[in-house]
Structures are given as structure tokens and as C-alpha cells.
Design an enzyme around this catalytic site. Structure first.
Site, PDB file in Angstrom:
ATOM      1  N   GLN B 126       0.857  -1.184   0.000  1.00 42.49           N
ATOM      2  CA  GLN B 126       0.000   0.000   0.000  1.00 42.49           C
ATOM      3  C   GLN B 126       0.898   1.240   0.000  1.00 42.49           C
ATOM      4  O   GLN B 126       1.883   1.275   0.727  1.00 42.49           O
ATOM      5  CB  GLN B 126      -0.849  -0.037   1.262  1.00 42.49           C
ATOM      6  CG  GLN B 126      -1.991   0.942   1.313  1.00 42.49           C
ATOM      7  CD  GLN B 126      -2.711   0.851   2.654  1.00 42.49           C
ATOM      8  OE1 GLN B 126      -2.088   0.594   3.680  1.00 42.49           O
ATOM      9  NE2 GLN B 126      -4.000   1.056   2.664  1.00 42.49           N
ATOM     10  N   SER B 129       0.444   6.811   2.708  1.00 45.18           N
ATOM     11  CA  SER B 129       1.018   7.858   3.566  1.00 45.18           C
ATOM     12  C   SER B 129       2.212   8.528   2.902  1.00 45.18           C
ATOM     13  O   SER B 129       2.905   7.933   2.072  1.00 45.18           O
ATOM     14  CB  SER B 129       1.482   7.254   4.890  1.00 45.18           C
ATOM     15  OG  SER B 129       0.385   6.756   5.608  1.00 45.18           O
ATOM     16  N   SER B 161       3.922  -0.934   4.061  1.00 39.70           N
ATOM     17  CA  SER B 161       4.177  -2.280   4.573  1.00 39.70           C
ATOM     18  C   SER B 161       4.436  -3.228   3.413  1.00 39.70           C
ATOM     19  O   SER B 161       3.770  -3.142   2.385  1.00 39.70           O
ATOM     20  CB  SER B 161       2.981  -2.785   5.384  1.00 39.70           C
ATOM     21  OG  SER B 161       2.738  -1.926   6.460  1.00 39.70           O
ATOM     22  N   GLU B 243     -10.206  -2.028   5.773  1.00 41.47           N
ATOM     23  CA  GLU B 243      -8.993  -2.224   6.558  1.00 41.47           C
ATOM     24  C   GLU B 243      -9.299  -2.203   8.051  1.00 41.47           C
ATOM     25  O   GLU B 243      -8.856  -3.058   8.801  1.00 41.47           O
ATOM     26  CB  GLU B 243      -7.987  -1.124   6.198  1.00 41.47           C
ATOM     27  CG  GLU B 243      -6.676  -1.233   6.930  1.00 41.47           C
ATOM     28  CD  GLU B 243      -5.655  -0.229   6.428  1.00 41.47           C
ATOM     29  OE1 GLU B 243      -4.470  -0.519   6.560  1.00 41.47           O
ATOM     30  OE2 GLU B 243      -6.045   0.845   5.936  1.00 41.47           O
ATOM     31  N   SER B 363      -4.907   6.235  12.827  1.00 48.55           N
ATOM     32  CA  SER B 363      -4.600   6.201  14.256  1.00 48.55           C
ATOM     33  C   SER B 363      -5.886   6.188  15.077  1.00 48.55           C
ATOM     34  O   SER B 363      -6.931   6.654  14.628  1.00 48.55           O
ATOM     35  CB  SER B 363      -3.754   7.411  14.642  1.00 48.55           C
ATOM     36  OG  SER B 363      -4.579   8.562  14.698  1.00 48.55           O
ATOM     37  N   ASN B 364      -5.780   5.627  16.278  1.00 49.24           N
ATOM     38  CA  ASN B 364      -6.978   5.527  17.115  1.00 49.24           C
ATOM     39  C   ASN B 364      -7.544   6.894  17.473  1.00 49.24           C
ATOM     40  O   ASN B 364      -8.747   7.028  17.715  1.00 49.24           O
ATOM     41  CB  ASN B 364      -6.665   4.716  18.371  1.00 49.24           C
ATOM     42  CG  ASN B 364      -6.613   3.220  18.079  1.00 49.24           C
ATOM     43  OD1 ASN B 364      -6.527   2.830  16.910  1.00 49.24           O
ATOM     44  ND2 ASN B 364      -6.676   2.404  19.103  1.00 49.24           N
ATOM     45  N   GLU B 365      -6.675   7.912  17.490  1.00 44.88           N
ATOM     46  CA  GLU B 365      -7.180   9.264  17.767  1.00 44.88           C
ATOM     47  C   GLU B 365      -8.130   9.705  16.643  1.00 44.88           C
ATOM     48  O   GLU B 365      -9.187  10.276  16.895  1.00 44.88           O
ATOM     49  CB  GLU B 365      -6.011  10.257  17.896  1.00 44.88           C
ATOM     50  CG  GLU B 365      -5.204  10.091  19.183  1.00 44.88           C
ATOM     51  CD  GLU B 365      -4.377   8.811  19.230  1.00 44.88           C
ATOM     52  OE1 GLU B 365      -3.955   8.321  18.168  1.00 44.88           O
ATOM     53  OE2 GLU B 365      -4.179   8.288  20.347  1.00 44.88           O
TER      54      GLU B 365
END
Lengths: 343, 381
Positions: B126, B129, B161, B243, B363-365
Site C-alpha cells: 500500500q 502515507s 508495509s 482495513e 490512528s486511534n485518535e
């Protein structure tokens, strides 16, 4: 394998939920308290008229003959409004219990709106007892059906003003004895307490969200700030992952196996944790107002705290989970309790 | 509502189990992020899976799958993890790009890319980013300039990744001069194309888990764009939903880990305080709760539902569960946990990977913002 409610189940739940949300507002709860009334008689009559008390009663006894899973959404809705009337205990616990006993005609009387209170060993006090016409009580392993005038009640105040708890003093006799046992009563009580806690938790989140949109600080609604958003998101996550466990427990409970009992215990633990986090979060989001009588959060916080230890404490349920975890196989092929039935 | 498998579903489970028992390598394969040999050993495993028609069981038969429903996919995954089969080196392809291509790809693209993906012949990375675009993905600056029937790609991608050894990548690029969510396209490109340079990034444990990808006038045919020109953001968000929500992290993974944690606890029980049982039980319960939630989600999807913001609740739940689970394992191991050779089960490796859970796939945020704004209706900041 289908982990979703049918259209019929959703329709029954939605009808009950709509009625409860419309009639049982926090303003209505405050009106009952101001008038010193334990329940709203008009709403109780609506509950009777809608046939909600007979959902889990056998069809040949005038009920719908449905299962706990058909009732669990209504229990969630009752929690969402902190319902003062004993709909859940009567329809979900007492009716199936009476249906399994020599009920001496009491099942029909409960379906008509009379209250039979239950003194189960899991709960130290009898709730709803002052309005009860009869009691199911136990002496050792024996069950007794006791009429109101044979029981002396002493009120014990709860900090939830809508929980009316009593010590019951009575004497067992051959006349009161009925054949039968508690069977799955405590597990049914636990699943329904868990379902109510899901509703209570969701209500706490919803109240706090409404407040966070309205309350301004530093020129913006406090709900714009990530610190507030993330508190509420975490509470919602806990609820989302307790709900399927409660639903699974409602379906698996009738199996009666150690795996099914552990699922019930898990449901109660998860729902209690979710309701607890949601209630604490709602207080925090309201700031000092969250501590007051004026803000409605306390109605839901108190009920959640009371239900957390009803029908078995978290410590007891955790012990049941640990027993199952160590006694039976675990792993991805054992998600469902039924996996043990088929070898 | 019915929580019992049908006889056919039980028979399917036994079929998968029998195949896994015969075919899963007895020895753990070398890491696919450390050496080319390890990567190729995993590719061989993908090919073996594909030979058994287990490459991606939900895909149509003509694309290398078996056309199975999501409940059978869950059963397949349960048996896959129960057998402790190798991690899928092509997970970016089969679990993210594959479903996206099913939704947005042309027939020609599906025929060209999906069978080779299911077969393990093409391993995907992928490329989303960038150094300046992480949580704020709409900040990507890499460009795709249209030149006739080709795009010319320029820019820099990071945190890709598998890209060190992978064959192809799918990336997000923007029309030069476009801003934010507009003008972006999702473009597929070979990682050995002229003008592509890969630089491995070592993770804290030394594994080359990710790469930076530099693109210098890389020419790709316009036909290798997935979805409409300028619609890359929409396509990407669909992929991101897969995802976070469902495919990348099947519940069986955590249930198998919880089973191993219970085994670890039982072997060390005599030396542990009683309170440790509660932590182990919490991880086990959470893994089961996640599985139940995914079964419910798959049932809704089968009835025609879609994955909405609940993909964000899933992501928070599995990443936090994974962290707590591995921390509990390390606490059971005690002083052995830090030793490189102290634990044959490698819980330390598990923990290091779990640390990334709250970061990758959004991100979890950011996930908490999504839950607050789209599920709860709170105002944007």
C-alpha cells in the site's frame, strides 16, 4: 448461523421502545417522585394492554410463547428510559418462572397486571415487594408461593429512588410449597439486567452528547474538543462490544451448559463495565453540573449501579468465566456455546 | 437469530481443518520482512493455498475464489488461525485492494489483477502515507500528471508495509495543482518500474517492515487507475473501511492468541498471583466479544447492510485488546519477557507488533474523532 434480529423481533422491540421513550421521560420520572408515586399507573396499563407481559409466556397460557432473545431489545429500551414499572422482572423473569411451576393461577394474574415479587438467593432484598400480590420465595432448595398477607415487609432505602427494596419475613409451610426450582431464573435475571445496562449506558452517552453540543466554552461547543469527543467515543466503543455478548447470552442461555452460563456471566460483566464507563463519562462531560440533582444523568447512573450487582456480583461472574475458561477448550472454533453440543 | 452452524457449515469447517492439517508448514517460516528468502517462502505458501483454492474463499470462482459467504469466510479464518498457518504476506492485496477492486474496478482490471493476487503471483503493498500526510491523508502531495494515455508519477510515499520485497503497489496521487480531497486518483504501479526507488525502514526490532517509495517520473498507463479520475478519495475511504472494519483483522487471530495466552497462564499458574486469572479472562472475553461483533456485522452485511463508522469502533477494540493481551503475556513471563531467547512463543515480538495497532489503518485518535462525529453527531473541531 444468523446473528441478526428478524423483522418480527425488530418490530416488537420498536413498538415497545417507541411507547417507553415517549411516555417515560426524565420529566415524567421527576413528576412521579414529586407526587410520591412508585409507578405510573397509566403506563403500566399500556404495558398490559400491549401484551408485553406475555411475550415469554406459553401460548396455551395466553402468551406469545417467545424466547428471551425476543425480549432482550425491550429490556434495553426499559434501561434506556430507566423504567420505574417492573416490566422486565415480570415479563422476563417471573412469567417464565411461574410457567415452570405449579403456579396456582398466578401466571394469569401476572399477565393481567398483578405483581409477583421474587426473593431469589442471588439478591439479598426483594424488589417491587410493596406492590406485590404474592411472592416466590425459597427455603433451602424448596420454592414457596406466598400471598401478600403472609409476608411482613421492612423497607430498606436504595439511593435509586425508583428501586423499592424490602426485607421479607415469612414462614414456609406445606400450603405455600410449590413443586419446582429456580432453574435458570438467576441467569435470565442477569441477562436482562445486562440488557438494561446497555440501554442505561447508551442513554448516558446520548445525554452527554446533547449537552456537549449545547454547552459552550472558549467560544465553541465543548463537543468540538477532542478531549471530550474521545471520552464519549470510548464509552460508545464499550457499549458496541457489550451488546453482541448480551444478545448471544440471551440465545445461548437455554442450553444451560457451562459455556452458556459463562456467556451470561460475560454479558453481565461487559454490560456493567460499559454502563459504568458511560455513566462516569456523562458526569465528567457535564462538569460540576453532572454532580447535581438537576441534571438527569443520576437517574441512569443509579440504576446502572444497582443492576451491576443484581442477579450476581461482578466477582461471582468473573469466577464463572475463569472456571469455564480453564475447564473447557478455548480458541476460534469455540466462539459459540453450541460448538460443545456438536462435539 | 440463530447461533448454531448448519451441518453444511460444520462440514466446511472440517474440510478446511483437514486441508490445513496436511498442508500448514510444520516449522514456522522465516520472517517475510527480514530477507528475500523469508518473503519468497511466504509467497510459496500463498501459492499452495491457491492450489487448494483457499487463496480468497469469498471471491468468485472465475477469479480464483470459491464464491463463499462471509460466515464461511469467518469459519475459514478460524481454522486458518487454529492451525497457526503463516501470516498472509499478501494481506494488503487480498484484504484491502481486492475488495476495493471488486467494487470499483473494471472487468478488465478484475481479470488482470485478482487471479494473480489470489494465487500469490503478485504481492501488493500500500502506498498512501507521505512524510507530510499521515493522519491527514488529504494532504498527499505526490502527483499523477496526465500525459496522453499515461500518468507520470512523482513524489514520495512512506510506511508502505511489505514494499521492500513486494511486486506492485496501489497509491494515492493527485492531479498537479489540485487541493485536499479533490483531484486524487488511486493508481496501481509495479515496484520495479523505471524511476521507482525503495528504501527500507527498520522497525525498532530490526525488521524491514516498511519502506519509503520514491517516484521519479514513473510512467504508468491510464488503464491502471482504479476508479474514476479524481475520485481517489472516495475509493480510498472504501478501502480504509475494509482495513479497519473487517477483513484485515479477523477475530480468529485474537481468539487463537487468547488461547495461547490461557495456555501460558496455565503453565505458569503455580507461580502467579490469583489476580492474573482475571486479566487473562478479560483478554479471552474481549477476543470472543470481538468475534461476536464481527459475526453480527457479517450477518448485517449478508442482509444487504454496509459497514459504516462501526469500522472505527472495531479498530479501537481490536488494537487495544491486542495490546492488553500481549502485555498480560509479558507480565506472566516476568523477567524472561525481555530476553531475546527467553520465550519460544515470542510474546515480545507479538507485543512490539501490537504497539503499532493503535497507529496503522488510521490512528486511534482519528478513529475516535470519526466515532464522535459520525456516530454520535458531535460537531467538527
Amino acid at each position: 448461523m444468523l446473528f441478526a434480529f428478524t423483522e418480527d423481533q425488530a418490530a416488537i422491540t420498536e413498538a415497545a421502545r417507541g411507547m417507553l421513550i415517549e411516555s417515560c421521560t426524565p420529566a415524567d420520572l421527576r413528576r412521579l417522585l414529586a407526587n410520591g408515586e412508585a409507578i405510573d399507573k397509566t403506563r403500566w396499563q399500556t404495558i398490559i394492554d400491549m401484551g408485553l407481559l406475555g411475550i415469554c409466556a406459553p401460548e396455551d397460557k395466553g402468551g406469545l410463547g417467545l424466547s428471551l432473545i425476543d425480549f432482550v431489545g425491550i429490556a434495553e429500551a426499559a434501561g434506556y428510559v430507566a423504567l420505574p414499572e417492573p416490566l422486565i422482572e415480570m415479563a422476563g423473569v417471573v412469567v417464565p418462572l411461574l410457567a415452570s411451576l405449579d403456579d396456582k393461577g398466578w401466571l394469569a394474574r401476572v399477565l393481567a397486571g398483578e405483581i409477583v415479587a421474587v426473593g431469589h438467593p442471588a439478591n439479598p432484598l426483594v424488589s417491587e415487594a410493596d406492590g406485590a400480590a404474592a411472592f416466590v420465595l425459597s427455603s433451602g432448595d424448596d420454592l414457596h408461593l406466598v400471598e401478600r398477607d403472609a409476608v411482613t415487609l421492612t423497607r430498606v432505602d436504595s439511593f435509586d429512588p425508583f428501586r423499592r427494596l424490602f426485607c421479607a419475613d415469612w414462614a414456609p409451610s406445606a400450603a405455600t410449597h410449590v413443586n419446582g426450582g429456580w432453574r435458570q431464573t438467576a441467569q435470565r435475571g442477569a441477562v436482562l439486567a445486562a440488557a438494561q445496562m446497555l440501554g442505561l449506558g447508551q442513554r448516558c452517552v446520548d445525554i452527554a452528547v446533547a449537552y456537549a453540543k449545547d454547552r459552550h466554552q472558549f467560544g465553541k461547543p465543548i463537543g468540538c474538543y477532542q478531549a471530550v469527543k474521545h471520552l464519549l467515543a470510548d464509552a460508545q466503543v464499550k457499549i458496541e462490544f457489550a451488546r453482541p455478548v448480551v444478545h448471544a447470552a440471551a440465545i445461548e442461555l437455554p442450553l444451560g451448559s457451562p459455556a452458556a452460563k459463562a456467556r451470561v456471566a460475560h454479558a453481565k460483566l461487559a454490560a456493567a463495565e460499559a454502563a459504568d464507563l458511560a455513566a462516569r463519562t456523562a458526569v465528567q462531560v457535564h462538569g460540576a453540573m453532572g454532580m447535581t440533582w438537576e441534571v438527569d444523568v443520576h437517574f441512569f447512573l443509579k440504576r446502572a449501579l444497582a443492576l451491576k450487582t443484581a442477579w450476581g456480583t461482578p466477582a461471582m461472574h468473573m469466577a464463572q468465566v475463569i472456571d469455564r475458561m480453564t475447564a473447557l477448550p478455548t480458541g476460534p472454533e469455540h466462539t459459540f456455546a453450541a460448538s460443545f453440543e456438536h462435539g | 437469530m440463530n447461533l448454531e452452524y448448519t451441518p453444511e457449515q460444520r462440514a466446511f469447517r472440517l474440510e478446511v481443518r483437514a486441508w490445513m492439517e496436511t498442508n500448514v508448514p510444520k516449522e514456522r517460516l522465516p520472517s517475510f520482512d527480514l530477507t528475500r528468502e523469508g518473503f519468497e517462502a511466504h509467497r510459496d505458501w500463498e501459492r499452495k493455498l491457491s492450489d487448494g483454492r483457499w487463496g480468497m474463499v469469498t471471491w468468485p470462482e472465475e477469479l480464483g475464489g470459491r464464491g463463499l459467504d462471509l460466515i464461511r469466510w469467518l469459519i475459514f479464518e478460524e481454522e486458518y488461525y487454529r492451525a497457526e498457518a503463516p501470516t498472509r504476506v499478501n494481506q494488503n492485496g487480498i484484504f484491502l485492494l481486492g475488495p476495493t477492486m471488486m467494487e470499483f474496478g473494471t472487468e478488465e482490471q478484475k481479470q488482470r489483477f485478482l487471479p494473480s493476487m489470489a494465487a500469490g503471483d503478485v504481492i501488493w503493498a500500500q502506498a498512501w502515507s507521505e512524510p507530510g500526510a499521515g493522519s491527514d491523508l488529504a494532504g498527499v502531495r505526490s502527483t499523477c500528471a496526465r500525459d496522453g494515455d499515461e500518468y507520470v508519477l512523482n513524489g514520495q510515499k512512506i510506511w508502505s508495509s511489505r514494499a521492500v520485497f513486494a511486486d506492485w503497489a496501489f497509491g494515492l496521487f493527485r492531479e498537479p495543482g489540485s487541493e485536499r480531497h479533490k483531484g486524487m486518483s488511486l493508481i496501481l504501479f509495479p515496484l520495479d518500474a523505471p524511476g521507482v526507488t525503495r528504501r527500507p525502514i527498520e522497525r525498532m526490532d530490526g525488521e524491514k517492515v516498511f519502506a519509503e517509495i520514491f517516484l521519479d517520473n514513473v510512467r504508468v498507463p491510464v488503464a491502471d487507475r482504479l476508479g474514476g479520475e479524481g475520485e481517489g478519495w472516495k475509493v480510498c475511504m472504501a478501502t480504509a473501511g475494509f482495513e479497519r472494519g473487517l477483513l484485515l483483522r479477523s477475530p480468529a487471530r485474537y481468539q487463537q492468541a487468547a488461547k495461547r495466552l490461557i495456555g501460558l497462564y496455565e503453565r505458569h499458574r503455580h507461580e502467579l498471583p490469583a489476580s492474573m486469572a482475571e486479566r487473562v479472562a478479560q483478554s479471552w472475553m474481549d477476543a470472543d466479544a470481538y468475534a461476536l461483533a464481527i459475526y453480527a456485522m457479517c450477518s448485517r452485511l449478508a442482509a444487504g447492510g454496509t459497514i459504516g463508522p462501526e469500522s472505527s469502533t472495531n479498530k479501537i477494540f481490536w488494537s487495544e485488546l491486542d495490546m492488553a493481551l500481549s502485555q498480560t503475556a509479558l507480565d506472566i513471563l516476568g523477567p524472561r519477557a525481555e530476553l531475546a531467547e527467553g520465550d519460544p512463543e515470542r510474546w515480545l515480538d507479538y507485543y512490539i507488533f501490537a504497539l503499532a495497532g493503535p497507529i496503522y489503518a488510521g490512528s486511534n485518535e482519528i478513529q475516535r474523532n470519526i466515532i464522535a462525529e459520525r456516530m454520535l453527531g458531535l460537531p467538527k473541531g
